[in-house]
Design a protein around this motif. Sequence first.
Motif, mmCIF file in Angstrom:
data_model
loop_
_atom_site.group_PDB
_atom_site.id
_atom_site.type_symbol
_atom_site.label_atom_id
_atom_site.label_comp_id
_atom_site.label_asym_id
_atom_site.label_seq_id
_atom_site.Cartn_x
_atom_site.Cartn_y
_atom_site.Cartn_z
ATOM 1 N N ALA A 151 -6.122 4.538 -11.465
ATOM 2 C CA ALA A 151 -5.415 3.399 -12.050
ATOM 3 C C ALA A 151 -3.974 3.395 -11.538
ATOM 4 O O ALA A 151 -3.305 4.428 -11.519
ATOM 5 C CB ALA A 151 -5.424 3.505 -13.578
ATOM 6 N N ALA A 152 -3.504 2.238 -11.115
ATOM 7 C CA ALA A 152 -2.136 2.106 -10.611
ATOM 8 C C ALA A 152 -1.535 0.809 -11.137
ATOM 9 O O ALA A 152 -2.257 -0.118 -11.531
ATOM 10 C CB ALA A 152 -2.125 2.113 -9.086
ATOM 11 N N ILE A 153 -0.206 0.731 -11.139
ATOM 12 C CA ILE A 153 0.475 -0.495 -11.537
ATOM 13 C C ILE A 153 0.335 -1.523 -10.417
ATOM 14 O O ILE A 153 0.539 -1.199 -9.247
ATOM 15 C CB ILE A 153 1.957 -0.220 -11.840
ATOM 16 N N ALA A 154 -0.013 -2.740 -10.768
ATOM 17 C CA ALA A 154 -0.171 -3.801 -9.771
ATOM 18 C C ALA A 154 1.121 -3.978 -8.975
ATOM 19 O O ALA A 154 2.203 -4.089 -9.550
ATOM 20 C CB ALA A 154 -0.558 -5.113 -10.450
ATOM 21 N N GLY A 155 1.009 -3.984 -7.647
ATOM 22 C CA GLY A 155 2.172 -4.134 -6.783
ATOM 23 C C GLY A 155 2.851 -2.832 -6.423
ATOM 24 O O GLY A 155 3.775 -2.818 -5.604
ATOM 25 N N GLN A 156 2.423 -1.723 -7.008
ATOM 26 C CA GLN A 156 3.041 -0.426 -6.725
ATOM 27 C C GLN A 156 2.755 -0.012 -5.278
ATOM 28 O O GLN A 156 1.697 -0.290 -4.723
ATOM 29 C CB GLN A 156 2.467 0.617 -7.694
ATOM 30 N N THR A 157 3.710 0.686 -4.666
ATOM 31 C CA THR A 157 3.559 1.069 -3.262
ATOM 32 C C THR A 157 2.460 2.097 -3.047
ATOM 33 O O THR A 157 2.068 2.345 -1.902
ATOM 34 C CB THR A 157 4.880 1.633 -2.710
ATOM 35 N N THR A 158 1.952 2.692 -4.106
ATOM 36 C CA THR A 158 0.849 3.643 -3.956
ATOM 37 C C THR A 158 -0.460 2.960 -3.588
ATOM 38 O O THR A 158 -1.340 3.582 -2.989
ATOM 39 C CB THR A 158 0.619 4.422 -5.265
#
Length: 294
Positions: free
Chosen positions: A165-172
């Motif tokens: 799970a990642a934040i939308a738009g995160q560089t990951t």
Amino acid sequence: MTRFRPFAAGALAALTVLSLAACSSSDSDEDTTVAPVAANDELAALVPEEFRGATLDAVDGDSNPPMYSRDADGNITGITLDLATAAAELLGLEISVEANSFDASIPGLQSGKYDLSLWATDVTEERKQIIDQIPIGKVGYRFLGSASDEPVGDSMDQLCGKTIAAIAGQTTVPLLEVESTDCESAGKPAITVTTFPDQASAILAVKSNRADLATVNSVSGVYISDNDTELQLTGPIFNQKFTGIATAKGNGLGEAFAAAMQELVDNGTYAEIVESYGADSMLLDSVTLNPPVE
């Protein structure tokens, strides 16, 4: 206008409704508010005429302590807001802040809805083409996983087969997508990346078994895992970048805030604020508008 106070236990407690369990220390509720900074005439002269003496509209996150979160009274607090507020005071400005998603922050700057983004936006070459970025620290990324699971090792290939799970738009996100392709090329299961509007939602996905791991910046990862017994900080450190506040491209506010932030570094206020949150690992020696991407 108050400037800053160390991150209080109540701020994390307020996030329990967002599925971040809180622990607290008895002495962290002391009111250590520091008196406002006096405006610096030389720095204030750098502010474009249209903004002088104004209250700037800022967008921030509210569920990624100690970068940004809500205190026990529901007010936004954190490193990014405290640093931006101190810089604004040097410039003779004030800040009005609201929470919104990261996805809304850059378009909000471009449309003029927001004057500042306090979302701890990672500096990238692509973003420097459309916004001005003022670094406030350098962070890497790791993962939050369930404390009951086996820790993930230090190699990226150990992420193969995981749902992250990642934040939308995160560089990951694009990096994990590349890593997923590498997994498949090596005959291993792909990585499934799912995106969420904020850190709390990504963590909830881990706690509800919808994801194995959640990406988290290295500063917030230490804080959250130390204060939530259900979570552990695990996996490799990757994607190290400058991160900071942002303004619309070319409107002059970026230059003014970069100069003010450098003054905060020089006079010790910057380190005082960052260290009050236990975030020494992100400290910078100097601030440059739109710094080179390493």
